[in-house]
Design an enzyme around this catalytic site. Sequence first.
Site, PDB file in Angstrom:
ATOM      1  N   CYS A 123      32.719  32.293  61.939  1.00  0.00           N
ATOM      2  CA  CYS A 123      32.398  30.905  61.615  1.00  0.00           C
ATOM      3  C   CYS A 123      32.074  30.160  62.919  1.00  0.00           C
ATOM      4  CB  CYS A 123      33.574  30.296  60.845  1.00  0.00           C
ATOM      5  SG  CYS A 123      33.413  28.612  60.263  1.00  0.00           S
ATOM      6  N   ASP A 172      25.205  32.403  51.843  1.00  0.00           N
ATOM      7  CA  ASP A 172      25.922  31.440  52.685  1.00  0.00           C
ATOM      8  C   ASP A 172      25.223  30.079  52.624  1.00  0.00           C
ATOM      9  OD1 ASP A 172      27.084  29.960  54.768  1.00  0.00           O
ATOM     10  OD2 ASP A 172      27.403  31.732  55.998  1.00  0.00           O
ATOM     11  N   HIS A 199      29.615  32.683  52.793  1.00  0.00           N
ATOM     12  CA  HIS A 199      30.257  32.365  54.070  1.00  0.00           C
ATOM     13  C   HIS A 199      31.736  32.754  54.004  1.00  0.00           C
ATOM     14  CE1 HIS A 199      30.248  30.190  57.908  1.00  0.00           C
ATOM     15  NE2 HIS A 199      31.455  29.789  57.590  1.00  0.00           N
TER      16      HIS A 199
END
Length: 230
Positions: A123, A172, A199
């Site tokens: 991330c 995502d 994600h």
Amino acid sequence: MGSFVDLTSADGFQLPAWVVQPEGPVRGAVVVLQEIFGVNAHIRAVAERLAARGYVTVAPATFARVEPNVELGYSAQDMEAGIALKARTESLPGAGVLPDIQAAIDHAAQLSGGLKVGIVGFCWGGLLTWRAACELNGLAAAVCYYGGGMTSGAEVARTPRVPVLAHFGSRDHFIPLDSVQAFGRAHPEVEVHVYDADHGFNCDQRGSYDEAAAIAARERTLAFFAKHVG
């Protein structure tokens, strides 16, 4: 089992880092960069798994300059808090937290007895990993998991100094697939893989966890580190 130690950055700032030493022979070292949720149970588990593979692991608390002892979960409230902390950290002057990551790289190299050091991030940590691969010293390889922002114009313009592997999810909603494809075209030297996943697919504490994608990405990551780190 790991423990927190204090690292000292170039400007004298001290930050904690979760450090895990392998029980058996050491093959190298890996710095693990957190998501927007701090050095939480997931990041510590990633570090433990890498240590079980023979890597000294160092996971610096990259929020330490704006707030100490951050350990969030994955609720909507935690997400909101993490996004705010990321914004505050990204607003730091100068090189921001890159010197703190350099301190983690240097510490990892020292603990491993001077062996090669890789870096992996998730991330926001994936974005920081990309920056580290392009800006910092002492790395042998970098692996970015769904690095939010790294496929944007300013980040795409960077040039990596070391081999880079990047994992993305086709579903995502934070990182558009067309931006991932454009990043791949701009950086043919980067090994880019896209999974049918959302994600955060690597984190088994999130609703977006995808076991098949996580296993495939993990095997590629371990092979990449075996090739470039040891």
